[in-house]
Design an enzyme around this catalytic site. Sequence first.
Site, short mmCIF file in Angstrom:
data_model
loop_
_atom_site.label_atom_id
_atom_site.label_comp_id
_atom_site.label_asym_id
_atom_site.label_seq_id
_atom_site.Cartn_x
_atom_site.Cartn_y
_atom_site.Cartn_z
N GLY A 44 13.27 23.22 7.04
CA GLY A 44 13.14 22.03 6.80
C GLY A 44 11.94 21.66 6.16
O GLY A 44 10.63 21.86 7.15
N GLN A 49 4.35 16.19 4.12
CA GLN A 49 3.87 17.02 4.64
C GLN A 49 2.88 18.14 4.83
O GLN A 49 1.76 18.73 5.53
CB GLN A 49 5.26 18.22 5.72
N CYS A 90 9.03 20.63 14.85
CA CYS A 90 8.53 20.17 13.54
C CYS A 90 7.37 21.36 13.05
O CYS A 90 6.54 20.97 14.39
CB CYS A 90 8.53 18.86 12.97
N LEU A 91 7.16 21.23 12.04
CA LEU A 91 5.85 22.13 11.19
C LEU A 91 4.77 21.32 11.03
O LEU A 91 4.09 21.61 11.04
CB LEU A 91 6.20 22.79 9.89
N HIS A 132 15.78 15.12 9.87
CA HIS A 132 14.97 15.00 10.40
C HIS A 132 13.97 15.03 8.57
O HIS A 132 13.01 13.87 9.39
CB HIS A 132 15.06 16.53 10.81
N GLU A 133 14.14 15.50 7.93
CA GLU A 133 13.34 14.95 7.35
C GLU A 133 13.35 14.10 5.91
O GLU A 133 12.41 13.60 5.53
CB GLU A 133 13.83 16.54 5.55
N HIS A 136 10.75 11.95 7.39
CA HIS A 136 9.63 12.26 7.62
C HIS A 136 8.79 11.19 6.20
O HIS A 136 7.71 11.10 6.13
CB HIS A 136 9.14 13.47 6.91
NI NI Z 1 9.35 17.81 10.31
#
Ligand code: NI
Length: 169
Positions: A44, A49, A90-91, A132-133, A136
């Site tokens: 995701g 991000q 998380c990226l 999670h997304e 953000h």
């Molecule tokens: Ni993340």
Amino acid sequence: MLDIFTLGDEVLRAENKKVTVFDDALKMLVDAMFDTLVEADGVGLAAPQVGVSERFFIVDLRRGEDSRYVFINPEILETSIEECPYEEGCLSIPGLYHEVIRPQRVKVQAQDLSGKHFTIEADGMLARVIQHENDHLNGILFVDHLDDKERERMEKLFYKRQKKGRKLR
Ligand code: NI
């Protein structure tokens, strides 16, 4: 391949605006985000991000056209009382993982790339990634769900590794 911003970058904590224009530029950005997601081997990715302060994110759990989800201006309508733990990453905090407890199921309403509204009920991994997304979009990272001590430990570890990485270059 878009640049992915990481912990400490202000854009991850900034306010994100609702999407009002559903044009080709948005479609191209979403396409680039899917490419970036595959390249980064994630499941995701949210607009902030990649440095875009707008309310949308993408999900791809299985790598393919039919498993791609785009959630624009999402609203989580309901969450289950039942919760479950999962080791999240998380990226934007590469290399670090921690168990986070979240509701097992969610009902979410959003718009697609043409602006059309849809509602889905998600369970398991999809429900996990949506939450999670969606966090953000509100400037929240998974480490914010941990207690203060654990969060600080994770942040310190991340910055330490980041510093090391910079020295190597
Ligand atoms: Ni993340």
